[in-house]
Design a protein around this motif. Structure first.
Motif, PDB file in Angstrom:
ATOM      1  N   ASP A 294       0.825  -1.207   0.000  1.00 18.15           N
ATOM      2  CA  ASP A 294       0.000   0.000   0.000  1.00 18.15           C
ATOM      3  C   ASP A 294       0.856   1.253   0.000  1.00 18.15           C
ATOM      4  OD1 ASP A 294      -2.354  -1.430  -0.013  1.00 18.15           O
ATOM      5  OD2 ASP A 294      -2.617  -1.391   2.154  1.00 18.15           O
ATOM      6  N   ALA A 295       1.941   1.236   0.786  1.00 22.10           N
ATOM      7  CA  ALA A 295       2.846   2.394   0.798  1.00 22.10           C
ATOM      8  C   ALA A 295       3.458   2.599  -0.584  1.00 22.10           C
ATOM      9  CB  ALA A 295       3.945   2.181   1.843  1.00 22.10           C
ATOM     10  N   GLU A 296       3.819   1.513  -1.243  1.00 24.17           N
ATOM     11  CA  GLU A 296       4.388   1.607  -2.593  1.00 24.17           C
ATOM     12  C   GLU A 296       3.363   2.176  -3.569  1.00 24.17           C
ATOM     13  OE1 GLU A 296       7.310  -1.317  -4.923  1.00 24.17           O
ATOM     14  OE2 GLU A 296       5.247  -2.082  -4.853  1.00 24.17           O
ATOM     15  N   THR A 297       2.110   1.754  -3.457  1.00 27.58           N
ATOM     16  CA  THR A 297       1.058   2.262  -4.344  1.00 27.58           C
ATOM     17  C   THR A 297       0.825   3.752  -4.126  1.00 27.58           C
ATOM     18  OG1 THR A 297      -0.019   0.089  -4.334  1.00 27.58           O
ATOM     19  CG2 THR A 297      -1.340   1.967  -5.062  1.00 27.58           C
ATOM     20  N   LEU A 298       0.811   4.187  -2.869  1.00 23.77           N
ATOM     21  CA  LEU A 298       0.621   5.607  -2.578  1.00 23.77           C
ATOM     22  C   LEU A 298       1.769   6.438  -3.151  1.00 23.77           C
ATOM     23  CD1 LEU A 298      -0.678   5.467   1.112  1.00 23.77           C
ATOM     24  CD2 LEU A 298      -1.996   6.001  -0.938  1.00 23.77           C
ATOM     25  N   LEU A 299       2.968   5.918  -3.048  1.00 21.67           N
ATOM     26  CA  LEU A 299       4.115   6.631  -3.629  1.00 21.67           C
ATOM     27  C   LEU A 299       3.988   6.713  -5.139  1.00 21.67           C
ATOM     28  CD1 LEU A 299       7.025   5.146  -1.485  1.00 21.67           C
ATOM     29  CD2 LEU A 299       6.113   7.472  -1.366  1.00 21.67           C
ATOM     30  N   GLU A 300       3.482   5.658  -5.767  1.00 22.67           N
ATOM     31  CA  GLU A 300       3.267   5.685  -7.214  1.00 22.67           C
ATOM     32  C   GLU A 300       2.210   6.717  -7.594  1.00 22.67           C
ATOM     33  OE1 GLU A 300       4.321   0.936  -7.973  1.00 22.67           O
ATOM     34  OE2 GLU A 300       2.263   1.659  -8.044  1.00 22.67           O
ATOM     35  N   LEU A 301       1.155   6.800  -6.792  1.00 18.31           N
ATOM     36  CA  LEU A 301       0.117   7.797  -7.052  1.00 18.31           C
ATOM     37  C   LEU A 301       0.677   9.209  -6.918  1.00 18.31           C
ATOM     38  CD1 LEU A 301      -2.933   6.202  -5.179  1.00 18.31           C
ATOM     39  CD2 LEU A 301      -2.649   6.432  -7.643  1.00 18.31           C
ATOM     40  N   SER A 302       1.577   9.398  -5.973  1.00 16.95           N
ATOM     41  CA  SER A 302       2.164  10.733  -5.788  1.00 16.95           C
ATOM     42  C   SER A 302       2.974  11.169  -7.000  1.00 16.95           C
ATOM     43  CB  SER A 302       3.047  10.747  -4.537  1.00 16.95           C
ATOM     44  OG  SER A 302       4.263  10.045  -4.756  1.00 16.95           O
ATOM     45  N   LYS A 303       3.453  10.200  -7.783  1.00 17.20           N
ATOM     46  CA  LYS A 303       4.236  10.504  -8.979  1.00 17.20           C
ATOM     47  C   LYS A 303       3.356  10.625 -10.220  1.00 17.20           C
ATOM     48  CE  LYS A 303       8.213   8.001  -7.103  1.00 17.20           C
ATOM     49  NZ  LYS A 303       9.112   6.834  -7.266  1.00 17.20           N
ATOM     50  N   GLY A 304       2.039  10.558 -10.036  1.00 16.94           N
ATOM     51  CA  GLY A 304       1.136  10.709 -11.159  1.00 16.94           C
ATOM     52  C   GLY A 304       0.856   9.420 -11.900  1.00 16.94           C
ATOM     53  N   MET A 305       1.302   8.303 -11.351  1.00 17.46           N
ATOM     54  CA  MET A 305       1.041   7.029 -12.013  1.00 17.46           C
ATOM     55  C   MET A 305      -0.400   6.592 -11.782  1.00 17.46           C
ATOM     56  SD  MET A 305       4.585   5.047 -10.988  1.00 17.46           S
ATOM     57  CE  MET A 305       4.096   3.521 -11.803  1.00 17.46           C
ATOM     58  N   HIS A 306      -0.878   5.703 -12.650  1.00 17.94           N
ATOM     59  CA  HIS A 306      -2.202   5.059 -12.550  1.00 17.94           C
ATOM     60  C   HIS A 306      -3.370   6.015 -12.816  1.00 17.94           C
ATOM     61  CE1 HIS A 306       0.237   1.931 -10.960  1.00 17.94           C
ATOM     62  NE2 HIS A 306       0.362   2.444  -9.744  1.00 17.94           N
ATOM     63  N   GLN A 307      -3.095   7.241 -13.268  1.00 13.57           N
ATOM     64  CA  GLN A 307      -4.201   8.154 -13.547  1.00 13.57           C
ATOM     65  C   GLN A 307      -5.080   7.634 -14.679  1.00 13.57           C
ATOM     66  OE1 GLN A 307      -2.616  12.040 -14.318  1.00 13.57           O
ATOM     67  NE2 GLN A 307      -1.953  12.372 -12.218  1.00 13.57           N
ATOM     68  N   ALA A 308      -4.474   6.890 -15.594  1.00 11.86           N
ATOM     69  CA  ALA A 308      -5.228   6.393 -16.743  1.00 11.86           C
ATOM     70  C   ALA A 308      -6.171   5.262 -16.377  1.00 11.86           C
ATOM     71  CB  ALA A 308      -4.255   5.913 -17.825  1.00 11.86           C
ATOM     72  N   GLN A 309      -6.153   4.802 -15.128  1.00 10.21           N
ATOM     73  CA  GLN A 309      -7.079   3.748 -14.716  1.00 10.21           C
ATOM     74  C   GLN A 309      -8.523   4.250 -14.680  1.00 10.21           C
ATOM     75  OE1 GLN A 309      -6.201   0.561 -14.290  1.00 10.21           O
ATOM     76  NE2 GLN A 309      -4.162   1.213 -14.919  1.00 10.21           N
ATOM     77  N   VAL A 310      -8.704   5.538 -14.569  1.00 10.83           N
ATOM     78  CA  VAL A 310     -10.045   6.117 -14.515  1.00 10.83           C
ATOM     79  C   VAL A 310     -10.480   6.481 -15.923  1.00 10.83           C
ATOM     80  CG1 VAL A 310     -11.515   7.868 -13.466  1.00 10.83           C
ATOM     81  CG2 VAL A 310      -9.490   7.050 -12.245  1.00 10.83           C
TER      82      VAL A 310
ATOM     83  N   LEU B 193     -15.968  10.422  -5.226  1.00 11.72           N
ATOM     84  CA  LEU B 193     -14.931   9.399  -5.364  1.00 11.72           C
ATOM     85  C   LEU B 193     -13.667   9.988  -5.970  1.00 11.72           C
ATOM     86  CD1 LEU B 193     -13.959   6.454  -5.264  1.00 11.72           C
ATOM     87  CD2 LEU B 193     -15.052   6.121  -7.497  1.00 11.72           C
ATOM     88  N   MET B 194     -13.817  10.850  -6.964  1.00 14.29           N
ATOM     89  CA  MET B 194     -12.642  11.473  -7.568  1.00 14.29           C
ATOM     90  C   MET B 194     -11.906  12.344  -6.546  1.00 14.29           C
ATOM     91  SD  MET B 194     -12.492  10.318 -10.645  1.00 14.29           S
ATOM     92  CE  MET B 194     -13.097   8.786  -9.874  1.00 14.29           C
ATOM     93  N   GLU B 195     -12.654  12.971  -5.639  1.00 17.10           N
ATOM     94  CA  GLU B 195     -12.017  13.745  -4.576  1.00 17.10           C
ATOM     95  C   GLU B 195     -11.228  12.828  -3.637  1.00 17.10           C
ATOM     96  OE1 GLU B 195     -14.934  16.058  -2.574  1.00 17.10           O
ATOM     97  OE2 GLU B 195     -15.551  17.166  -4.354  1.00 17.10           O
ATOM     98  N   LEU B 196     -11.790  11.647  -3.359  1.00 18.80           N
ATOM     99  CA  LEU B 196     -11.076  10.692  -2.522  1.00 18.80           C
ATOM    100  C   LEU B 196      -9.776  10.235  -3.184  1.00 18.80           C
ATOM    101  CD1 LEU B 196     -13.652   8.224  -0.891  1.00 18.80           C
ATOM    102  CD2 LEU B 196     -12.242   9.955   0.215  1.00 18.80           C
ATOM    103  N   MET B 197      -9.813  10.059  -4.501  1.00 20.71           N
ATOM    104  CA  MET B 197      -8.600   9.672  -5.206  1.00 20.71           C
ATOM    105  C   MET B 197      -7.540  10.769  -5.107  1.00 20.71           C
ATOM    106  SD  MET B 197      -9.014   6.644  -6.117  1.00 20.71           S
ATOM    107  CE  MET B 197      -7.418   6.589  -6.936  1.00 20.71           C
ATOM    108  N   ASP B 198      -7.979  12.020  -5.157  1.00 20.52           N
ATOM    109  CA  ASP B 198      -7.038  13.131  -4.972  1.00 20.52           C
ATOM    110  C   ASP B 198      -6.443  13.106  -3.567  1.00 20.52           C
ATOM    111  OD1 ASP B 198      -7.414  14.042  -7.538  1.00 20.52           O
ATOM    112  OD2 ASP B 198      -8.962  15.493  -7.001  1.00 20.52           O
ATOM    113  N   GLU B 199      -7.282  12.727  -2.583  1.00 14.35           N
ATOM    114  CA  GLU B 199      -6.782  12.627  -1.213  1.00 14.35           C
ATOM    115  C   GLU B 199      -5.742  11.524  -1.094  1.00 14.35           C
ATOM    116  OE1 GLU B 199      -7.254  14.479   1.508  1.00 14.35           O
ATOM    117  OE2 GLU B 199      -8.317  15.881   0.218  1.00 14.35           O
ATOM    118  N   LEU B 200      -5.976  10.404  -1.784  1.00 12.70           N
ATOM    119  CA  LEU B 200      -4.983   9.328  -1.780  1.00 12.70           C
ATOM    120  C   LEU B 200      -3.664   9.807  -2.372  1.00 12.70           C
ATOM    121  CD1 LEU B 200      -6.648   5.921  -2.767  1.00 12.70           C
ATOM    122  CD2 LEU B 200      -5.803   6.666  -0.550  1.00 12.70           C
ATOM    123  N   LYS B 201      -3.763  10.571  -3.445  1.00 14.12           N
ATOM    124  CA  LYS B 201      -2.553  11.102  -4.056  1.00 14.12           C
ATOM    125  C   LYS B 201      -1.827  12.046  -3.091  1.00 14.12           C
ATOM    126  CE  LYS B 201      -0.994  13.682  -8.106  1.00 14.12           C
ATOM    127  NZ  LYS B 201      -1.401  14.387  -9.338  1.00 14.12           N
TER     128      LYS B 201
END
Length: 818
Positions: A769-785, A800-808
């Motif tokens: 989970d920590a690795e995934t959050l770090l990936e999100l911080s780098k802008g990865m996985h945005q194309a999943q939506v 939900l999109m706001e929650l995804m921004d919070e995860l980032k």
């Protein structure tokens, strides 16, 4: 999402306090921070307190980026907006009266368009033995737009530079001048300025970057195990109102000293109202009225003759009896007293038949333990609802008594030391042979009644009697689940996980005919976070199964929600509205608990969609166990890979990733066959988003109710998962926190390698989970939506999109630990 013109990395910032100030300042002004020790091409600014021979600094120079001191951000925060960068450019002093700005030359060249980077036109053969250092120099050279090879290129390629470490390579063999890697610094800043820099180029794992980067992985593993064990064993429900409850001061044996004969005479004469009034003034700590008298009053309360006043007074007497003589703090004899009292006065078959009859009567259901006046009378409905409330109060008190030690009060002080097997919770929901399973026969019956009550609560009719019945049953279910889990967590965590999964799957299964809004309402109002998490997951997968959408079966994690569940929303949005799709209006709105997100206004019962079969051939393997995708990746055939991922029936957001995860006979993945990092990145992005040449993005939503339902469930999943299993936050500045060490460890090796051999799956998923959050911080996985989901104006989807921004943002906060 709008593009951001201020994207930052840091290098050489030593204190964590300054890092936090910079991170929050960047976020406050609308900028974006990218963590990590490696240089990122997407940045526009590098923050560095002084010139260092670090990868980030040299790469930013070569790429023509802004390189500023921390004061640029701090002063901009004071100003309320971004200031001009020039006064804050980092300077290199070469004399008392002379100051130079080493990055300004290259920045101006790149900005003007005269160059694309400091190494434009370079074709480099990079010969560095150590893999980590080789990768660092590769990134540095590519930042300046050099073309880099690690082995002799094709004959039609002309090498201009050979860079080696150590410098022992013969340049004649390559037809180009051979230089040590320090030539990179000399080219960027000239011979004079190079003297002021350390020729030993460092990466951002060095001691100059942080206080201590030497991670002890054994200690880190132990600390992670300790953290997840503590998190899993903590109580989820708190009932602080029971802190004021105390054990009776007078021994129960002295209760016979109080004279209740007058009450008995009144009951014999049929003066039930008068007897109840007398009883109401005779309840004290340690005083238990004769059981036959209370039984008689309860029996009268279930007749058509009982008035609403009598029913309310009966509730006050029973409630006062529980307050003054809490069974969870009393000897086993008092527990037996309440067990005998809280059963049907006529049938006397135990507490569950009495509880079940009370629920069914509130539902206007005739299947009670014995015939009751019908149709359901308001007074009797009130009585049975009060009965449920009393049961719930005892259950909550019993749960509180076994968890009070975890709230800071030691067990044994004001808490009965008697075994929990005498609790009403146990005898109501589990037989002696069922206590090792959460999903007992009685619990199954309770969940079935819960679903029926939820349907009644949402029914658009004036006939429903109690709009809070489902809430009471949900609270009851949460208490019994937490009670059972708390009792078994330390004994057998695996048993707890299986029990929660079985119960969640059962709730989703019995709700097959329920409207989807009923299921989302049940999920939103569950107080037990671990049960809510599992039920939300089960219902989400049920929705996918109803629409014939495949999702992966691995344990729940941030990665699964991002890579598997988010792409599903795009499919749900495009599902056709079948003949069985119904939309109803509810008389009241239901809010997402803890998140203030409203649920659907439309319901889905079942949607039939056709899913094309996966074409034959692309999964066929050769003798080495390689698929066509392996072979295409091995040969760097980008277009072929894109064609495979775009075949009919293959969702590049889901199956594409599944293909990229398939290994050959030697355990190699397709992307392992790609030698060039830029091509590997291109393939990964293509698998995430698809290629515009082969996939037309759909921007319209065909089934808004279904999309909104899926968004609601996924929002519950993300929010509750964060509460249940969230990655620890970075706190404190004097000692290195668990979050900081975890992030630093992930910079050294990926989660899969770090957790190899770990048996505790909660600890494994925490690292992932920590690795995934770090990936999100780098802008990865945005194309999943899917674009249709991003553009949707549905309330729940937008939330939900706001929650995804919070995860980032959470990932950016973790990245700031570096």
């Amino acid at each position: 999402m709008e593009s951001c013109i201020h994207i930052f990395q840091m290098s050489g910032v030593k204190t964590h306090e300054l890092k936090r100030q910079l991170f929050h300042g960047i976020k406050q002004l609308g900028g974006r921070y990218i963590g990590g020790s490696a240089y990122q091409h997407a940045i526009t600014h590098l923050i560095i307190p002084q010139v260092l021979s670090s990868e980030k600094f040299l790469a930013a120079c070569a790429a023509g980026k802004w390189i500023v001191t921390p004061e640029f951000v701090l002063d901009s925060v004071k100003n309320g907006s971004w200031l001009a960068e020039e006064p804050y450019e980092v300077a290199l002093s070469i004399g008392a009266a002379n100051t130079s700005y080493p990055s300004r030359q290259w920045r101006e060249e790149v900005t003007s368009g005269r160059l694309t980077g400091a190494f434009q036109g370079w074709c480099v053969l990079l010969i560095v033995e150590e893999p980590t250092r080789r990768a660092m120099f590769d990134r540095l050279l590519k930042a300046g737009k050099a073309e880099v090879y690690h082995c002799p290129p094709p004959s039609d390629t002309s090498i201009t530079h050979v860079l080696t470490k150590p410098a022992t390579e013969n340049p004649i063999n390559h037809g180009a001048n051979c230089y040590p890697v320090s030539h990179i610094v000399q080219h960027l800043f000239g011979q004079k300025n190079t003297m002021n820099l350390n020729d030993n180029i460092t990466d951002d794992h060095s001691a100059a970057e942080t206080k201590d980067k030497n991670i002890n992985f054994t200690i880190l593993k132990e600390d992670i195990l300790s953290y997840v064990t503590k998190q899993e064993g903590r109580p989820r429900l708190c009932f602080l109102e029971f802190l004021g409850y105390e054990a009776p001061c007078v021994p129960p044996s002295q209760a016979t000293e109080r004279d209740f004969s007058n009450i008995g005479s009144m009951i014999d004469c049929g003066l039930f109202n008068e007897a109840l009034e007398e009883m109401r003034s005779s309840v004290f700590p340690g005083v238990l009225p004769p059981l036959p008298y209370l039984v008689s009053l309860l029996e009268y309360a279930q007749t058509a003759h009982a008035s609403s006043v009598f029913v309310r007074n009966m509730y006050f007497v029973m409630d006062n009896l529980i307050v003054t003589n809490p069974p969870w703090l009393s000897p086993i004899s008092v527990k037996k007293y309440f067990s005998q009292l809280l059963q049907c006065p006529q049938c006397k078959k135990g507490s569950w038949p009495f509880l079940e009859s009370a629920i069914r009567y509130c539902l206007s259901n005739e299947a009670t333990c014995h015939p009751l006046p019908g149709p359901a009378q308001p007074t009797l409905v009130d009585f049975h609802f009060d009965t449920l409330t009393l049961f719930l109060k005892i259950f909550q008190g019993e749960f509180h008594s076994v968890t009070i030690g975890d709230l800071g009060r030691p067990l044994g002080i004001g808490v009965s030391t008697a075994t929990t097997t005498g609790f009403l919770l146990y005898s109501t929901f589990w037989t002696m042979w069922e206590r090792s399973t959460l999903l007992s026969s009685t619990v199954k019956k309770l969940t079935q009644l819960l679903v029926e009550a939820a349907i009644v609560d949402y029914a658009d009719t004036e006939k429903k009697q109690k709009v809070y019945l489902a809430d009471t049953l949900l609270d009851m279910l949460s208490v019994l689940v937490e009670f059972w889990c708390h009792h078994n967590t330390r004994l057998n965590p695996h048993l707890v996980g299986k029990g929660l999964k079985d119960l969640s799957e059962h709730i989703a299964a019995i709700s097959h005919d329920a409207l989807l809004i009923v299921l989302t309402g049940i999920v939103g109002r569950l107080r037990s976070t671990r049960l809510k998490l599992m039920v939300a997951d089960a219902v989400f997968r049920k929705v996918c199964d109803m629409n014939r959408i495949a999702v992966t079966n691995e344990p729940l994690s941030y990665r699964k929600m991002v890579l598997s569940y988010l792409p599903v929303l795009g499919s749900l949005a495009q599902c056709p509205s079948g003949t069985r799709l119904r939309t109803v209006s509810t008389p009241h709105s239901c809010s997402l608990q803890e998140t203030n997100c409203r649920t659907l206004n439309s319901l889905v019962n079942e949607v039939n969609t056709e899913k094309e079969n996966i074409p034959r051939g692309f999964k066929k393997v050769n003798r080495a166990g390689e698929t066509l995708l392996h072979i295409a990746c091995k040969k760097n055939q980008v277009k072929t890979v894109l064609q495979i991922l775009s075949l009919p029936g293959i969702d590049v957001n889901i199956e594409g990733f599944e293909l990229l995860r398939q290994s050959d006979g030697y355990g190699r993945f397709p992307l392992d066959m790609v030698s060039a990092e830029n091509e590997k990145e291109e393939l990964l992005l293509s698998a995430q988003a698809g290629d515009d040449t082969f996939k037309k993005e759909v921007s319209e939503v065909s089934n808004l109710p279904l999309l909104e339902a899926g968004s609601t469930l996924l929002a519950h999943l993300i929010f509750t998962y964060h509460r249940e299993r969230g990655v620890p936050r970075h706190v404190g500045d004097r000692s290195v926190s668990l979050a900081e060490r975890l992030v630093q460890a992930l910079e050294e090796q990926p989660a899969q390698k770090m957790t190899s051999g770990w048996t505790n799956q909660f600890a494994v998923r925490l690292v992932e989970d920590a690795e995934t959050l770090l990936e999100l911080s780098k802008g990865m996985h945005q194309a999943q939506v899917a674009q249709a989901v991003k553009d949707c104006k549905g309330e729940n989807t937008m939330f939900l999109m706001e929650l995804m921004d919070e995860l980032k943002s959470r990932g950016e906060e973790l990245a700031a630990c570096l």
